[in-house]
Enzyme design. Sequence first.
Site, short mmCIF file in Angstrom:
data_model
loop_
_atom_site.label_atom_id
_atom_site.label_comp_id
_atom_site.label_asym_id
_atom_site.label_seq_id
_atom_site.Cartn_x
_atom_site.Cartn_y
_atom_site.Cartn_z
N PHE A 1 34.97 34.03 31.37
CA PHE A 1 34.27 34.31 30.44
C PHE A 1 33.24 34.66 29.86
O PHE A 1 32.25 34.49 29.86
CB PHE A 1 34.39 32.99 29.77
CG PHE A 1 33.95 32.51 28.65
CD1 PHE A 1 35.29 32.09 28.23
CD2 PHE A 1 33.21 31.95 28.10
CE1 PHE A 1 35.36 31.77 26.89
CE2 PHE A 1 33.16 31.82 27.05
CZ PHE A 1 34.04 30.89 26.34
N SER B 1 32.32 40.31 29.69
CA SER B 1 32.06 39.95 28.16
C SER B 1 33.73 40.22 27.28
O SER B 1 33.30 40.11 26.20
CB SER B 1 32.07 41.88 28.64
OG SER B 1 31.95 42.63 27.66
N SER C 1 31.61 27.28 38.28
CA SER C 1 31.43 28.47 37.60
C SER C 1 30.07 28.24 36.07
O SER C 1 30.65 27.25 35.98
CB SER C 1 32.12 28.46 36.69
OG SER C 1 31.69 29.95 35.40
N ASP D 1 36.32 44.26 37.64
CA ASP D 1 37.85 44.87 38.05
C ASP D 1 37.92 44.86 40.15
O ASP D 1 38.42 43.83 40.75
CB ASP D 1 37.26 46.32 38.61
CG ASP D 1 37.99 46.87 36.23
OD1 ASP D 1 38.98 46.76 35.86
OD2 ASP D 1 36.73 47.32 36.16
N GLN E 1 39.68 41.49 40.80
CA GLN E 1 41.25 41.00 40.81
C GLN E 1 41.87 40.80 42.38
O GLN E 1 42.98 40.13 41.96
CB GLN E 1 40.61 41.92 40.04
CG GLN E 1 39.98 42.03 38.48
CD GLN E 1 40.92 43.05 37.80
OE1 GLN E 1 42.30 43.77 37.68
NE2 GLN E 1 40.64 43.36 36.40
N HIS F 1 42.40 46.92 32.57
CA HIS F 1 41.67 48.25 32.98
C HIS F 1 43.06 48.46 33.97
O HIS F 1 43.27 47.95 34.25
CB HIS F 1 40.88 47.87 33.30
CG HIS F 1 39.97 49.46 34.08
ND1 HIS F 1 40.32 50.41 33.93
CD2 HIS F 1 38.84 50.26 34.81
CE1 HIS F 1 40.10 51.71 34.35
NE2 HIS F 1 39.48 50.95 35.22
N SER G 1 21.55 71.87 11.22
CA SER G 1 20.72 72.87 10.45
C SER G 1 21.41 74.69 11.41
O SER G 1 21.68 74.91 12.83
CB SER G 1 19.25 74.13 11.25
OG SER G 1 18.64 73.92 12.26
N1 LIG Z 1 33.37 45.59 29.61
C1 LIG Z 1 33.81 46.37 29.05
O1 LIG Z 1 32.81 47.11 28.10
C2 LIG Z 1 34.94 46.57 28.96
C3 LIG Z 1 35.40 47.63 28.07
C4 LIG Z 1 36.90 47.36 28.98
C5 LIG Z 1 37.98 47.30 30.00
N2 LIG Z 1 37.68 45.98 30.67
C6 LIG Z 1 37.92 45.41 31.34
O2 LIG Z 1 37.74 43.84 31.10
C7 LIG Z 1 37.54 44.13 32.42
C8 LIG Z 1 36.89 42.87 32.76
O3 LIG Z 1 35.68 43.34 32.50
P1 LIG Z 1 34.46 42.43 31.74
O4 LIG Z 1 32.75 43.33 32.19
O5 LIG Z 1 34.61 41.39 30.86
O6 LIG Z 1 34.14 41.94 33.13
P2 LIG Z 1 32.87 40.69 33.60
O7 LIG Z 1 31.91 39.93 32.09
O8 LIG Z 1 31.99 40.88 34.78
O9 LIG Z 1 33.38 39.02 34.18
C9 LIG Z 1 32.38 38.27 34.29
C10 LIG Z 1 33.00 36.79 34.45
O10 LIG Z 1 33.73 37.23 35.77
C11 LIG Z 1 34.38 35.83 36.59
N3 LIG Z 1 34.36 36.26 37.51
C12 LIG Z 1 33.37 37.41 38.64
N4 LIG Z 1 33.69 37.08 39.68
C13 LIG Z 1 35.09 36.00 40.03
C14 LIG Z 1 35.31 36.01 40.93
N5 LIG Z 1 35.11 36.59 42.32
N6 LIG Z 1 36.32 34.77 41.63
C15 LIG Z 1 36.56 34.57 39.78
N7 LIG Z 1 36.13 34.47 38.24
C16 LIG Z 1 34.90 35.71 38.72
C17 LIG Z 1 32.70 35.31 36.17
O11 LIG Z 1 32.99 33.71 36.89
P3 LIG Z 1 31.41 33.05 36.29
O12 LIG Z 1 30.96 33.45 34.54
O13 LIG Z 1 31.92 32.01 36.92
O14 LIG Z 1 30.34 33.89 36.31
C18 LIG Z 1 32.50 35.25 34.84
O15 LIG Z 1 33.29 34.40 34.09
C19 LIG Z 1 38.08 44.65 33.94
O16 LIG Z 1 38.86 45.15 34.08
C20 LIG Z 1 36.83 45.67 32.97
O17 LIG Z 1 37.29 47.05 33.70
C21 LIG Z 1 35.69 45.91 30.85
#
Ligand SMILES: NC(=O)c1ccc[n+]([C@@H]2O[C@H](COP(=O)([O-])OP(=O)(O)OC[C@H]3O[C@@H](n4cnc5c(N)ncnc54)[C@H](OP(=O)(O)O)[C@@H]3O)[C@@H](O)[C@H]2O)c1
Length: 327
Positions: free
Chosen positions: A24, A26, A50, A82, A85, A107, A251
Amino acid sequence: MKVYRDEDADLDLLKGKRIAILGFGSQGKAQALNLRDSGLEVTIGLRPQSPSRKKAEQLGFEVQSLSESCSGAELISFLIPDQVQKEVYQEEVRKNLKEGKCLIFAHAFSVHFKLVEPPDHVDVILVAPHGPGEVMRKKFQAGLGVSGFVGVYENRTGKALQKALAYAKGIGLTRTGVVETTFEHEALGDLFGEQAVLCGGLAELLKAGFETLVGQGLPPENAYLECVHQLDLIVDLIKRFGIAGMYSRISELAEFGSYVNGPRIIGERTRMAMRAILEEIRRGEFTEQFMKSYRKGFEAFKEKRQKESAHPINQVFRNIGESFASE
Ligand SMILES: NC(=O)c1ccc[n+]([C@@H]2O[C@H](COP(=O)([O-])OP(=O)(O)OC[C@H]3O[C@@H](n4cnc5c(N)ncnc54)[C@H](OP(=O)(O)O)[C@@H]3O)[C@@H](O)[C@H]2O)c1
């Protein structure tokens, strides 16, 4: 390349099917909200204790453990960092993968580099938004969307692409448009783009310009406003009119000087470095380096982050850039 829009995607394909959103942060928060507003059924999977549980519950979501959420859902969306995962897949997801379920990735990194190796009795799809979650959510609320990629790695049910398009519609991407790609191309292109050009390359270019002017006696604020602050205006022109269109709107003095000196900055040596970076990414060397650093608690990475934020360019941002950013 076909651009898929709302009319090419059928949300009904996902109606009544439960979607587990793992994470939960970004993307997780924004995608969960957009999917729910699109009339789809969402549950949030989080680790025990969490800090995000309360936030998700306050927004009216059902929160379950990672494993429970996967067990009760037909679609499972990996919206956790990532680097985690692989372990989450092995410990919480794999055991819950019944025939015909669908794994969704934002991703292609984990699947392409074989950190996650899904069985062949499930669909595996990519729905990768081109923008941070917060922007995606704001645009969705305004009736718009960011663009994105969709892709299929495993098409067990014969409907994998249609599911990817429906999910993309649910989070608002097909309002602007999505294009189909492969997991390989998205994984390589995304890593290369962010490292060599959009984030890493750009930040170094900005710092080099700033340091040069300050080193030759210009006030830091002046250097910041010339080399950094106006970037969004130029990027906006490039996005709307292309590079040639940007040149035709600045320009003739700026355009002439750009042709004379731009290639002196980005020449054959930079291109050679770019090819080397892409090769290292393709061979999996970068992934190995990243995962090794993660296993060591990102120690050196955190040090580097601290050093970066101490660069004078960030001080000038706090002094002047921040207040000008709302212009
Ligand atoms: N951010 C971007 O702009 C963006 C854009 C396009 C694609 N993506 C892709 O989207 C995916 C998610 O990225 P994101 O940036 O949204 O991630 P993020 O914000 O860093 O994800 C945070 C969430 O992941 C949970 N988490 C962290 N470590 C964990 C673990 N060991 N076990 C279970 N849950 C865990 C956190 O849990 P807690 O709440 O318990 O801390 C939190 O809810 C990635 O594959 C990324 O490459 C991201």
